[in-house]
Motif scaffolding. Sequence first.
Motif, PDB file in Angstrom:
ATOM      1  N   LEU A 183       0.809  -1.212   0.000  1.00  0.00           N
ATOM      2  CA  LEU A 183       0.000   0.000   0.000  1.00  0.00           C
ATOM      3  C   LEU A 183       0.850   1.274   0.000  1.00  0.00           C
ATOM      4  O   LEU A 183       0.384   2.331  -0.410  1.00  0.00           O
ATOM      5  CB  LEU A 183      -0.935   0.007   1.203  1.00  0.00           C
ATOM      6  N   ALA A 184       2.077   1.188   0.467  1.00  0.00           N
ATOM      7  CA  ALA A 184       2.962   2.358   0.447  1.00  0.00           C
ATOM      8  C   ALA A 184       3.563   2.502  -0.945  1.00  0.00           C
ATOM      9  O   ALA A 184       4.277   1.613  -1.403  1.00  0.00           O
ATOM     10  CB  ALA A 184       4.067   2.197   1.487  1.00  0.00           C
ATOM     11  N   PRO A 185       3.285   3.587  -1.663  1.00  0.00           N
ATOM     12  CA  PRO A 185       3.795   3.744  -3.028  1.00  0.00           C
ATOM     13  C   PRO A 185       5.313   3.785  -3.069  1.00  0.00           C
ATOM     14  O   PRO A 185       5.963   4.416  -2.227  1.00  0.00           O
ATOM     15  CB  PRO A 185       3.199   5.082  -3.479  1.00  0.00           C
ATOM     16  N   LEU A 186       5.888   3.112  -4.051  1.00  0.00           N
ATOM     17  CA  LEU A 186       7.322   3.163  -4.282  1.00  0.00           C
ATOM     18  C   LEU A 186       7.700   4.489  -4.929  1.00  0.00           C
ATOM     19  O   LEU A 186       8.707   5.097  -4.611  1.00  0.00           O
ATOM     20  CB  LEU A 186       7.741   1.992  -5.173  1.00  0.00           C
ATOM     21  N   LYS A 187       6.859   4.925  -5.860  1.00  0.00           N
ATOM     22  CA  LYS A 187       7.057   6.212  -6.522  1.00  0.00           C
ATOM     23  C   LYS A 187       5.684   6.842  -6.720  1.00  0.00           C
ATOM     24  O   LYS A 187       5.020   6.602  -7.723  1.00  0.00           O
ATOM     25  CB  LYS A 187       7.759   6.040  -7.866  1.00  0.00           C
ATOM     26  N   PRO A 188       5.209   7.650  -5.771  1.00  0.00           N
ATOM     27  CA  PRO A 188       3.888   8.274  -5.903  1.00  0.00           C
ATOM     28  C   PRO A 188       3.906   9.382  -6.937  1.00  0.00           C
ATOM     29  O   PRO A 188       4.963   9.923  -7.282  1.00  0.00           O
ATOM     30  CB  PRO A 188       3.619   8.835  -4.505  1.00  0.00           C
ATOM     31  N   VAL A 189       2.732   9.716  -7.453  1.00  0.00           N
ATOM     32  CA  VAL A 189       2.614  10.826  -8.385  1.00  0.00           C
ATOM     33  C   VAL A 189       2.999  12.129  -7.689  1.00  0.00           C
ATOM     34  O   VAL A 189       3.593  13.021  -8.273  1.00  0.00           O
ATOM     35  CB  VAL A 189       1.175  10.907  -8.939  1.00  0.00           C
ATOM     36  N   SER A 190       2.644  12.217  -6.414  1.00  0.00           N
ATOM     37  CA  SER A 190       2.951  13.418  -5.640  1.00  0.00           C
ATOM     38  C   SER A 190       3.589  13.015  -4.320  1.00  0.00           C
ATOM     39  O   SER A 190       3.182  12.026  -3.706  1.00  0.00           O
ATOM     40  CB  SER A 190       1.668  14.220  -5.355  1.00  0.00           C
ATOM     41  N   PRO A 191       4.603  13.760  -3.868  1.00  0.00           N
ATOM     42  CA  PRO A 191       5.206  13.443  -2.563  1.00  0.00           C
ATOM     43  C   PRO A 191       4.252  13.642  -1.405  1.00  0.00           C
ATOM     44  O   PRO A 191       4.530  13.231  -0.285  1.00  0.00           O
ATOM     45  CB  PRO A 191       6.385  14.413  -2.492  1.00  0.00           C
ATOM     46  N   LYS A 192       3.083  14.270  -1.654  1.00  0.00           N
ATOM     47  CA  LYS A 192       2.090  14.491  -0.614  1.00  0.00           C
ATOM     48  C   LYS A 192       1.211  13.256  -0.382  1.00  0.00           C
ATOM     49  O   LYS A 192       0.295  13.291   0.418  1.00  0.00           O
ATOM     50  CB  LYS A 192       1.209  15.689  -0.972  1.00  0.00           C
ATOM     51  N   VAL A 193       1.467  12.194  -1.142  1.00  0.00           N
ATOM     52  CA  VAL A 193       0.679  10.964  -0.992  1.00  0.00           C
ATOM     53  C   VAL A 193       1.603   9.871  -0.444  1.00  0.00           C
ATOM     54  O   VAL A 193       2.164   9.093  -1.203  1.00  0.00           O
ATOM     55  CB  VAL A 193       0.055  10.527  -2.329  1.00  0.00           C
ATOM     56  N   PRO A 194       1.810   9.809   0.870  1.00  0.00           N
ATOM     57  CA  PRO A 194       2.751   8.843   1.429  1.00  0.00           C
ATOM     58  C   PRO A 194       2.238   7.409   1.446  1.00  0.00           C
ATOM     59  O   PRO A 194       3.014   6.472   1.550  1.00  0.00           O
ATOM     60  CB  PRO A 194       2.963   9.352   2.863  1.00  0.00           C
ATOM     61  N   SER A 195       0.927   7.237   1.377  1.00  0.00           N
ATOM     62  CA  SER A 195       0.379   5.882   1.443  1.00  0.00           C
ATOM     63  C   SER A 195      -0.988   5.832   0.785  1.00  0.00           C
ATOM     64  O   SER A 195      -1.573   6.855   0.431  1.00  0.00           O
ATOM     65  CB  SER A 195       0.270   5.413   2.897  1.00  0.00           C
TER      66      SER A 195
END
Length: 349
Positions: free
Chosen positions: A90-102
């Motif tokens: 569930l924790a993104p490896l590379k999120p679209v935005s750094p504001k989305v930690p999980s």
Amino acid sequence: MRKSVLGGLFLVLAGPAFAGEPSAPTQKKPGPGLAVAPVSEAERYARRCQDRTSNRAVWPQGTMLWGTRRVWGDRHEPDERRSVLVSVDLAPLKPVSPKVPSLRLEGGRLVASPEASRSLVGTVLQGTSSDGKPVEVAVCGAEPSPADSELVWYRIEAWNSRAQRWENPCVGTSQIPDPRALAVSGVWDASGAHQGVEGKFTLACENGVITKCINWGYKPWASHDGHSLAELHQACTRMARADYCGNGQSHTRQDTPIDMFDTLGVLAPTMERSAVWDPERASFEATWAADGASCMARTRDRRALETVLRECPGRFQTGQAVELGNGDRCTVQRAGVSPGAALLRNRAY
């Protein structure tokens, strides 16, 4: 009570299919045994979710649990309990935005946390294959289901490190040649058992039975008349694959029609004849629990019952037949389990 699954039941059975292998027009597929030079991380992520032409090959598939490819490449892998993708973090490896930690799951939807309105398209997630190897997964599209507001269909790609390219890990069929995936809580192991694992979920492809059972009405996060459907969903995955022993091994043949119905009344027996089902031709096959069949009268692929008894010795016992009503009769029973307590029952030709 509704009944709308017979047409879809044909899709769970073994038969030739077409596995999606999207590739960029400028890339050449490596020959067998040829190594491909690794690309940089920046280039790898830049390649995700690109428009790709189809490059499909015939795959001799059996009944699929996850609906994913068993291995990368052209090699046929006979073990249907293998997969290139069995779980996702569930924790993104590379999120679209750094504001989305999980991420979190709400029913059949992935939601960015803490910003629930943010798009997840382009996010790269950390996945794991059945052999425990890491595999990166990119979310390339999110399509809300027009028929069910609880569901979102995700178009995904996984990084094939052998070929150094992004590919759809979902196996296509003639009915669904370009399959998508649903996000489902927990993970399934090689035996077909569901386990709740903190921080992990399953991207279940359209042509696998995890997703099919959801489409047939058994949403594991939902309830019916106050009863959770989680165990019914799990029993459905066993039934759809004819996994009698609860060990992940299916026993089906191509184009075998089946009808199913449950104790909660989500699905009722089909009593009327139609183009896809004739009740007069059908006979009782088995009752089902979350860990496999609880009693049997026959096998779906018509092999002798003794072959199943040898596959899981000590699980079933023979003896006096048990009448279940409506003409259904058990001839082989799960040791120590009442056939009448089963969640699900099915008939087949």
